[in-house]
Every structure is written in structure tokens, then in C-alpha cells.
Design a protein around this motif. Structure first.
Motif, PDB file in Angstrom:
ATOM      1  N   PHE B 281       0.926  -1.203  -0.088  1.00  0.00           N
ATOM      2  CA  PHE B 281       0.108  -0.102  -0.105  1.00  0.00           C
ATOM      3  C   PHE B 281       0.967   1.287   0.074  1.00  0.00           C
ATOM      4  O   PHE B 281       0.291   2.475   0.162  1.00  0.00           O
ATOM      5  CB  PHE B 281      -1.010  -0.078   1.064  1.00  0.00           C
ATOM      6  CG  PHE B 281      -1.875  -1.254   1.310  1.00  0.00           C
ATOM      7  CD1 PHE B 281      -2.938  -1.293   0.504  1.00  0.00           C
ATOM      8  CD2 PHE B 281      -1.392  -2.489   1.832  1.00  0.00           C
ATOM      9  CE1 PHE B 281      -3.679  -2.385   0.229  1.00  0.00           C
ATOM     10  CE2 PHE B 281      -2.232  -3.375   1.863  1.00  0.00           C
ATOM     11  CZ  PHE B 281      -3.484  -3.440   1.309  1.00  0.00           C
ATOM     12  N   VAL B 282       2.164   1.189   0.215  1.00  0.00           N
ATOM     13  CA  VAL B 282       3.016   2.243   0.110  1.00  0.00           C
ATOM     14  C   VAL B 282       3.569   2.351  -1.198  1.00  0.00           C
ATOM     15  O   VAL B 282       3.932   3.674  -1.633  1.00  0.00           O
ATOM     16  CB  VAL B 282       4.171   1.946   1.064  1.00  0.00           C
ATOM     17  CG1 VAL B 282       5.156   3.295   1.177  1.00  0.00           C
ATOM     18  CG2 VAL B 282       3.595   1.862   2.653  1.00  0.00           C
ATOM     19  N   SER B 283       3.880   1.158  -1.667  1.00  0.00           N
ATOM     20  CA  SER B 283       4.732   1.420  -3.103  1.00  0.00           C
ATOM     21  C   SER B 283       4.076   0.240  -3.880  1.00  0.00           C
ATOM     22  O   SER B 283       3.633  -0.797  -3.457  1.00  0.00           O
ATOM     23  CB  SER B 283       6.369   1.418  -2.933  1.00  0.00           C
ATOM     24  OG  SER B 283       6.575   0.393  -2.397  1.00  0.00           O
ATOM     25  N   GLY B 284       4.306   0.308  -5.190  1.00  0.00           N
ATOM     26  CA  GLY B 284       3.760  -0.922  -6.133  1.00  0.00           C
ATOM     27  C   GLY B 284       2.140  -0.503  -6.443  1.00  0.00           C
ATOM     28  O   GLY B 284       1.723   0.434  -6.382  1.00  0.00           O
ATOM     29  N   PRO B 285       2.000  -1.688  -7.219  1.00  0.00           N
ATOM     30  CA  PRO B 285       0.459  -1.305  -7.993  1.00  0.00           C
ATOM     31  C   PRO B 285      -0.695  -1.031  -7.094  1.00  0.00           C
ATOM     32  O   PRO B 285      -1.706  -0.367  -7.492  1.00  0.00           O
ATOM     33  CB  PRO B 285       0.296  -2.765  -8.696  1.00  0.00           C
ATOM     34  CG  PRO B 285       1.618  -3.303  -8.512  1.00  0.00           C
ATOM     35  CD  PRO B 285       2.355  -2.971  -7.244  1.00  0.00           C
ATOM     36  N   LEU B 286      -0.586  -1.276  -5.687  1.00  0.00           N
ATOM     37  CA  LEU B 286      -1.633  -0.831  -4.814  1.00  0.00           C
ATOM     38  C   LEU B 286      -1.924   0.678  -4.505  1.00  0.00           C
ATOM     39  O   LEU B 286      -2.335   0.867  -3.402  1.00  0.00           O
ATOM     40  CB  LEU B 286      -1.798  -1.878  -3.802  1.00  0.00           C
ATOM     41  CG  LEU B 286      -2.515  -3.195  -4.086  1.00  0.00           C
ATOM     42  CD1 LEU B 286      -2.789  -4.024  -2.777  1.00  0.00           C
ATOM     43  CD2 LEU B 286      -3.254  -3.018  -4.828  1.00  0.00           C
ATOM     44  N   VAL B 287      -0.986   1.512  -4.996  1.00  0.00           N
ATOM     45  CA  VAL B 287      -1.111   3.066  -4.600  1.00  0.00           C
ATOM     46  C   VAL B 287      -2.292   3.419  -5.350  1.00  0.00           C
ATOM     47  O   VAL B 287      -2.777   2.814  -6.414  1.00  0.00           O
ATOM     48  CB  VAL B 287       0.262   3.630  -5.063  1.00  0.00           C
ATOM     49  CG1 VAL B 287       1.379   3.074  -4.274  1.00  0.00           C
ATOM     50  CG2 VAL B 287       0.481   3.482  -6.716  1.00  0.00           C
TER      51      VAL B 287
END
Lengths: 424, 458
Positions: B281-287
Motif C-alpha cells: 500500500f506504500v509502493s507498487g501497484p496498490l497505490v
């Protein structure tokens, strides 16, 4: 509007009003299902039920599990957490060299098949003891990498809850005793055997969890194997015989010494005796060392005068002593009394696997009293412990899984009046 | 996280689109309690409440002077999903939803102008967040406001024509859980969490999509009156292209898994799996990121007749056709282009037939009744928690009361019974042509609709 005018629209309305509802397809409608009781079958257990063979497990050995065979004969859907080949870990190709059937990659595990079943029917986890069925995080648990790889870290009960089983088989408890046998530091250590009272408490808790589903119509509780009889262990008296044979062949040289402590035994009854026994790795290592030294002498690499025999000393912690063996026999006997009582309380089936396994001792070649080591008469790389046992000396072979499945089928048919066909 | 995001987008967007244009599913077809009470039949003979702007723009010509009308349809939807495997049923949690409508028109004997506002796609589906279909969507709401300036002309005593331009203001909110098992493990290439043993259907994120868009469409109609007692009407609503632009916001949702010893993640026993995946949730696709989808809403055609079988009794029959076969696939564009994907729907054209009865019991009291049958657009392989639609039988009734020549009130009730429909709770991967192989249970749906419209003429 005339009566004639009204007929058409009213008739059309009547026709359209008959809306064609679609319907559920419950598991009881599975083609070939032998009995509705088997609509949702779940198999609990440990490595045997999971399909562990030859110290490994993969999508081939999993399909050979008695549980899968039983489900096939029941005609019921059975979802297995399949592990990619060569396995996780891969089974032995050769137990003596410890060569595996393939390279699992850097993780030591070829991972799960990426196509995941929506739910699991085979929830067994290798290494599981009774406690792990309902609490893999509990104190004294037996969790291992497969607890996550196969069960997602959830308990077997939690995974079964997705299915709400109508029929179950439970084969658990072997590791409550076997863990002691397989301990590398002190095989047979009584401290590693689950006390029978604790076993009874944990087994009851597990059964309470099963009862809580409220959907189970029938089941089979399978007893604990007398793990002290696994061909992984060789009785010390047999090793003494091997020593004698080697001495006769190589006299005056002595390549192997087996201590007299290996002859220790404790009579349990008129027919049963607890013998001090030697784990396969201990005996195998000693035999390999003796063989190597013999080869060195014959090859002129080692002076006969400087030969030092390999030693199997049953007085130290490397063996399962007769006292420890007696403790194992006693514990398993008490475990099975607990399991049988739990089955009786529910009107379920109790199956004692020892009846079946002991019968295999009478089948030539099925279970060997001494591993068929290379270099000795009748060596075998494919069935060193006998055809009934896989290459690790502990887990049943594929052929034994068939025998187990058929034994369960016979018991289920007799109890519930069903007609599950036997496995050919 | 590619696959889940793709699924999220694919699952979400068809809902917005299908609700925006279909004649079945969750479309609201009740935009005036008078027409609603008589089975939605209004293309050949309108009610004098301005609702003809929706049912047939040609129908607004006739009444002289001003008409102002406003009302609401309250939709109380019920339904559920019963799983094949366990027989466990999950009920919809929908609350009754009010859907407003309003019209203003001015007319002479030969001309009429007006403007209408209606919300033909304003429903939602709310499932418990424990529902096994939560990964396809569990809390979805749609509001598409149509504003339609309309003109109509009666060039001949037997012919009226009319048309309007629809400005569509659409907004959508879709919420679903994201399945950890389908997502790749950071640093392990294409290896998914499922391959490490995480069970299918393990939530770890809650994704909420808010989007909005606008579009233009055109609406035409004609009414032919060969006899004072007999009318024929036809209307045609053009297809419309809508681009929904929005944002996807992700928040953590507990996996409920505490890792045992010797787990493949290399963390101590007792570590919550949530903490292992929190970095997503901080980096990657789930931002949080933007998303958009362009969709063609299908054109539709309605034709019908109305016959006065007695001085106070009118019978009406309408036939409706929707060009749903246009909706074969749906491309979705994310801010992170790696997530772009296409879903396959393969919808079918639909049709419906409606019957209505209008009886003027007295000079100020009218009784109405009707029946509707519709086919479903979604093929057997596309029945999901987002749109578990199917064939429908609908029964209507209502009354109208005129307090004076200026003020009237119309009340209507409608019962909607949808065919029980087999469907699925999980989505197919991106680009895969769906089959019925994943269908795992039965969707049931019905609704009670209550309509009330107040009309003033002066």
C-alpha cells in the motif's frame, strides 16, 4: 374488446409468466456419487494422508494418497493442494545417495500449482500432530514449511470449514509418537512422545471442532501406527546378525562392531517384545563406512593392520532403546484406545492400521526387516525397505495406499451399507 | 498485484456500463407513476405528466399550457446467492433506494417544448463483505442523471414527432476486495502468493473506485393516430459513448491469517500475514491511481400500440429491443499501463414486451394495471455479483386521482420477479473468454417498487 381479442394477450402473458428458473447443482448431484453422504468428503491427517512418500511430496504422490483413491471411488469432488513437480521437497530417487527426483529450485520447493482450487478437500499437512489439526500456532505445534505451502497457515479445521464436510476421514496421531523416533539427537526420546493424557485431551478438542460443523453424517477415525515397527528402524539383533555375517566373510578382519546393547529387549506380552532398534541413518552410515574401508583394503589403499571397525553402539543416544521402544508401544496403544472411544461415541468407524500393516510383514518382500543395502545380497534401489514402504522407510508406498483405501472402503460399506467399489 | 487490479477494473466497469444502458438488469424504467402503473407502456399513448420525454418524446405534444411534474420511485430490492457446494445462502443488503424524476413542459395544439430529468441507472448492489463474491464487488452504487431538452411537433392531426438531446451525467462507486492469492510476491517474478500456499479467496485489500463521466445521446419518437381510438408509437434512443474517469483507492483488509513456524516468508511464527503485505500500500501497484474506460452504450428501440376498447378503457402493448450484442468486450486503462486489460462479456440482444390497462373509473379517478416480460442480456457465463440479471416478470398496478383540473397525484406499485439464475462469484482472468465453468451457485432477485408522482398543470 371482444373475447377473441383478449385471448391472445392473455395466453401470451400466461406463457411468459412461466419463467424458467435455473436451479442449484448441489454436490449430491455429482455424476457417479455413490451416496449423498459422500457429497463433501474431507480428509484430515498428516504426511500419509497428504501423499508424502520417499521423504518428499509432489503432484504425483499426492494423487496416490489413499484419501484421493477413496474419493475417486466415492465419486465425489476432491480438491487437493497440488504441488508442482519435482516437489516440495522432491522425493528421493535414491535413498542411499539421497538423490532427489528433480531440482526444486533455490527455495527447495517447486511451489504450488498456480491454479488454486476454490476450497480444499484434502487438508492434511505432513508433520501434523493432533494439536495441529485445530491450532497450528499452539504451544508444541509441529508447523513446518508445508503448513503454509499446503494449508496457507490455516488449521485443517479452518480449511475444512470452507467445505462443511458431510463425511470425514481422520488419520492423525502418528507424529505424536513418530517425532520421537525421527529425532536426530536422541531417537526414541520419551520427552518427545505426546503423553497419552495430553493426546486424549487434544484429540477430544479436535473432535469437538469437527462436531461443531454440524454437517458430518459419518466418518472414519484411523488409529496410530506402531511407529516402532517402521522399517526405518532395524532391530539391534538383526544388526548383530549382519555383524556376524560380515565377520565370517572378512575374518580375521573386522569392519563392523555392533554393541551387545543392541540385543537389549523388553518382553511386552507372550507374543510381543520391544527390541532396541537402530535408525536407518545410523545403521546406514556405519555400514557405508565399513564397506568403504573394506573396499580400501581390497584395493590396497588401506593396510589390514590399520583397519578400525565402524561402530553401532546401541548404548548411546543414537538408538531407540528397548525401554524407549516399550514406551512407544504403550503410548500408541493408549492413543488408539482414545481414538476408538471417540469413534464409538459418535457411531463412527474405527480402523486400526496396524492390523493391515502387520499383515504386510507376512507378505514376502512387502516389508523388509533389514534394508536392502547396495553391496549386500538382494540390493534394491527402488524398494530398499520393501514394496509396501517408500524410500524413506516410514511412509507407505503407492501400493500400500491402495490397500489402505480398500480397507477403508470395506469398513465404510459394512458400516453404512454403501457400495463403494474397491480400488483395482 | 497485476491480476487483481485488472480484475477489479474489469469487474467494476461493466457494472457502470450495463446499468447505464440496458433495458434489463438493474435499470430503472419507472420515470412516472402513471406509466409505471400500466406496465411501462407509454410509447403509443403518453400520460399527461411530462414523462413522455422518457417514454416517447413525440408524446409531449397535445396538452396545452404548462405542466410541471415531480415524483419518486422507491426500489426495495431483495435477493441472494446460494452456493452449490454448501447450500449456504448470502442475502443482499440493499436498502430501499429513492429514484427521483421531474419534468417541465409547455405546449400548444401543435408544438411542445420541455425538459426532463430522470435517473434511469441509479440502483446498487450491496453484499455483506463476508460474501464469497466480494472479490467481484460487494458495495456498488451508480447514479446516472439524464437531462433531456425536448421538442415535439404535430404536423398533421394523425402524426406527432419529437426528439431530444440527452446530456448524461454519470457517477459510479464500486467496492471490492482484492485476493492476495492471485497477486505476485514482490521480488519473485511471476510467483503468486497462492503458490506459497495462501488460499484462494484470501482478502488483503479493499479497493474502492469512484468514477464519473458524461455523454450525449439523442432520442427520437413518433406517434401515429390513424383513429381516435387507436395509436401507434415508436421511439429510438441512440447509442452513446461514455468515458468514465476516476480513481482507485486501496486500503488494507485483514487476511485473518497468522503465519505458523517455518513459513516461506521467513518471518517468525505468530506474525500476521497482513504485516508481510503492508508494503503493497506504500509502493507498487496498490497505490492510489487513476482509471478510465470507454464504453458504447447500445441503442434501443421501442414500438407499441394503444387502443381505446371502451370510452374509459385503454389497452396498451409495447415491444422493446436493446442492441446489447454491441457489448462484447471492455478495455480498461489504468494510470499504471502494465495493468491495462480487457474483459470479455459477449452480451446478447434483449427484448421485452409490456401490457398495460388504463381505466378511467370516474372523471377524477383512474385505475391502472400492467405486466412486463424481459429477457436478460447477460449470457450464462456472465452472471456475477455485480449484475446477476436474468429474465424478468413484472406485475404493476396503481391509481391516479385528480384533485382538480390542475393537480393530480399518481401512485403505483410494481413487483419484479427475476428468473433464478446460475452464476459465479469469481472473475475470470483478463482477456479470457468466460465460460460457465466457474458458475458455482444460484442468484435470486426480486424487488418491490413504489411510485408517487405529483403533477400540476396551468
Amino acid at each position: 374488446m371482444t373475447r377473441k381479442h383478449l385471448i391472445f394477450p392473455l395466453a401470451l402473458v400466461a406463457a411468459l409468466a412461466a419463467c424458467d428458473n435455473e436451479s442449484l447443482i448441489p454436490p449430491t448431484q455429482q455424476a457417479g456419487l455413490v451416496d449423498p453422504m459422500f457429497a463433501r468428503y474431507v480428509a484430515f491427517g498428516n504426511s500419509i494422508t497428504a501423499g508424502f512418500q520417499s521423504a518428499g511430496i509432489n503432484d504425483s504422490t499426492q494423487l496416490q494418497s489413499y484419501a484421493n483413491l477413496l474419493a475417486e471411488q466415492m465419486g465425489t469432488e476432491f480438491n487437493i493442494p497440488l504441488l508442482n513437480s519435482p516437489g516440495c521437497p522432491p522425493p528421493y530417487a535414491n535413498v542411499f545417495t539421497q538423490e532427489l527426483v528433480g531440482d526444486p529450485g533455490p527455495l527447495g520447493c517447486a511451489l504450488r500449482n498456480p491454479t488454486l482450487p476454490e476450497h480444499l478437500n484434502l487438508v492434511a499437512i505432513p508433520g501434523a500432530a493432533v494439536l495441529d489439526i485445530y491450532n497450528p500456532l499452539g504451544a508444541g505445534n509441529s508447523s513446518n514449511p508445508l503448513t503454509t505451502f499446503l494449508g496457507g497457515g490455516r488449521s485443517q479445521i479452518d480449511n475444512a470449514a470452507d467445505v462443511l464436510p458431510t463425511f470425514v476421514t481422520v488419520w492423525i496421531g502418528n507424529n505424536d509418537a513418530l517425532g520421537s523416533v525421527l529425532d536426530g539427537a536422541n531417537p526414541g526420546d520419551p520427552a518427545l512422545v505426546t503423553p497419552p493424557a495430553t493426546f486424549a485431551t487434544q484429540y477430544a478438542a479436535m473432535m469437538d471442532s469437527l462436531d461443531a460443523f454440524g454437517t458430518i453424517q459419518g466418518g472414519v477415525l484411523i488409529g496410530v501406527v506402531q511407529v516402532g515397527l517402521a522399517p526405518y528402524l532395524t532391530q539391534g539383533r538383526v544388526w548383530k546378525g549382519v555383524e556376524a555375517n560380515l565377520d565370517a566373510l572378512s575374518a580375521p578382519l573386522n569392519f563392523l562392531d555392533v554393541s551387545t546393547a543392541c540385543l537389549a529387549n523388553t518382553p511386552l506380552s507372550a507374543t510381543d517384545t520391544a527390541w532396541t532398534s537402530v535408525p536407518f541413518p545410523v545403521g546406514g552410515a556405519a555400514l557405508a563406512l565399513a564397506s568403504a574401508r573394506q573396499d580400501s583394503v581390497l584395493g590396497g589403499l588401506l593396510s589390514p593392520a590399520s583397519v578400525v571397525p565402524a561402530v553401532i553402539d546401541c548404548a548411546d543416544a543414537s538408538a531407540v532403546t528397548n525401554t524407549e521402544m516399550a514406551n512407544l508401544f504403550s503410548a500408541v496403544t493408549q492413543y488408539n484406545a482414545t481414538i476408538e472411544a471417540e469413534a464409538d461415541a459418535r457411531g463412527w468407524i474405527f480402523v486400526d492400521p496396524n492390523d493391515l500393516l502387520l499383515s504386510l510383514f507376512g507378505t514376502p518382500g512387502a516389508i523388509l526387516s533389514f534394508p536392502a543395502f547396495p553391496g549386500l545380497p538382494n540390493p534394491s534401489l527402488t524398494a530398499p525397505f520393501g514394496t509396501a514402504i517408500s524410500l524413506d522407510g516410514v511412509h507407505p508406498s503407492a501400493s500400500t495406499h491402495i490397500l489402505v483405501a480398500n480397507a477403508l472402503i470395506a469398513a465404510i460399506n459394512a458400516k453404512y451399507g454403501t457400495s463403494i467399489p474397491a480400488v483395482n | 498485484m497485476r491480476r487483481s487490479l485488472v480484475l477489479f477494473a474489469l469487474a467494476a466497469t461493466p457494472l457502470a456500463l450495463t446499468r447505464s444502458a440496458q433495458a434489463q438488469g438493474f435499470q430503472v424504467n419507472e420515470h412516472g407513476s402513471c406509466v409505471m402503473a400500466r406496465g411501462g407502456t407509454g410509447v403509443a399513448k403518453s400520460c399527461d405528466d411530462g414523462s413522455a420525454m422518457f417514454y416517447n418524446p413525440a408524446g409531449i405534444v397535445g396538452p396545452r399550457g404548462w405542466i410541471i411534474s415531480a415524483g419518486v420511485t422507491v426500489i426495495d430490492a431483495n435477493g441472494g446467492f446460494t452456493a452449490d457446494l454448501t447450500g449456504t445462502k448470502t442475502d443482499l443488503k440493499n436498502s430501499p433506494i429513492p429514484v427521483p424524476h421531474a419534468y417541465l413542459q409547455y405546449g400548444t395544439d401543435k408544438f411542445a417544448v420541455g425538459a426532463g430529468m430522470f435517473v434511469p441507472y441509479g440502483l446498487g448492489t450491496t453484499w455483506p463483505d463476508t460474501f464469497q463474491g466480494k472479490f467481484a464487488g460487494y458495495d456498488n452504487n451508480l447514479q446516472n442523471i439524464y437531462v433531456q431538452p425536448t421538442v415535439a411537433w404535430k404536423p398533421h392531426p394523425m402524426v406527432s414527432i419529437g426528439g431530444g438531446v440527452d446530456y448524461v451525467i454519470g457517477s459510479v462507486t464500486l467496492t471490492q476486495r482484492v485476493d492476495l492469492s492471485e497477486n505476485p510476491v514482490p521480488g519473485f517474478g511471476t510467483v503468486t502468493f497462492g503458490q506459497l500456499g495462501v488460499p484462494s479467496g484470501t482478502q488483503f485489500a479493499d479497493g474502492k473506485l469512484d468514477g464519473s463521466g458524461s455523454a450525449l445521446a439523442a432520442h427520437f419518437g413518433v406517434v401515429f393516430t390513424p383513429d381516435e381510438r387507436f395509436r401507434i408509437g415508436v421511439r429510438y434512443l441512440t447509442r452513446a459513448n461514455i468515458t468514465y474517469d476516476g480513481n482507485v483507492v486501496f486500503t488494507p483488509a485483514s487476511t485473518g491469517i497468522t503465519l505458523p513456524a517455518e513459513n516461506p516468508f521467513g518471518v517468525p511464527a505468530g506474525t500476521p500475514l497482513d504485516s508481510v503485505v503492508s508494503s503493497a500500500f506504500v509502493s507498487g501497484p496498490l497505490v492510489d491511481q487513476t482509471v478510465s474506460a470507454k464504453v458504447t452504450m447500445p441503442d434501443q428501440l421501442t414500438a407499441g400500440v394503444a387502443m381505446d376498447v371502451a370510452p374509459t378503457v385503454t389497452l396498451l402493448v409495447d415491444y422493446n429491443w436493446v442492441h446489447w450484442a454491441l457489448f462484447k468486450a471492455l478495455p480498461v486503462t489504468f494510470e499504471n499501463a502494465a495493468l491495462n486489460s480487457t474483459t470479455v462479456e459477449n452480451y446478447k440482444n434483449t427484448w421485452g414486451i409490456r401490457f398495460g390497462l388504463d381505466w378511467a373509473a370516474s372523471t377524477n379517478f383512474t385505475v391502472r394495471a400492467g405486466y412486463i416480460y424481459h429477457t436478460g442480456a447477460a449470457p450464462a457465463e456472465a452472471v456475477t455479483p455485480l449484475l446477476p440479471e436474468g429474465k424478468r416478470n413484472e406485475f404493476t398496478g396503481g391509481i391516479g386521482y385528480a384533485f382538480s383540473q390542475r393537480f393530480r397525484v399518481e401512485a403505483a406499485y410494481q413487483y419484479l420477479a427475476q428468473q433464478d439464475r446460475r452464476g459465479r462469484t469469481a472473475e475470470f482472468p483478463s482477456g479470457v473468454t468466460p465460460t460457465t465453468a466457474l458458475n458455482n451457485g444460484l442468484y435470486e432477485f426480486n424487488a418491490h417498487l413504489f411510485g408517487l408522482t405529483l403533477t400540476a398543470g396551468f
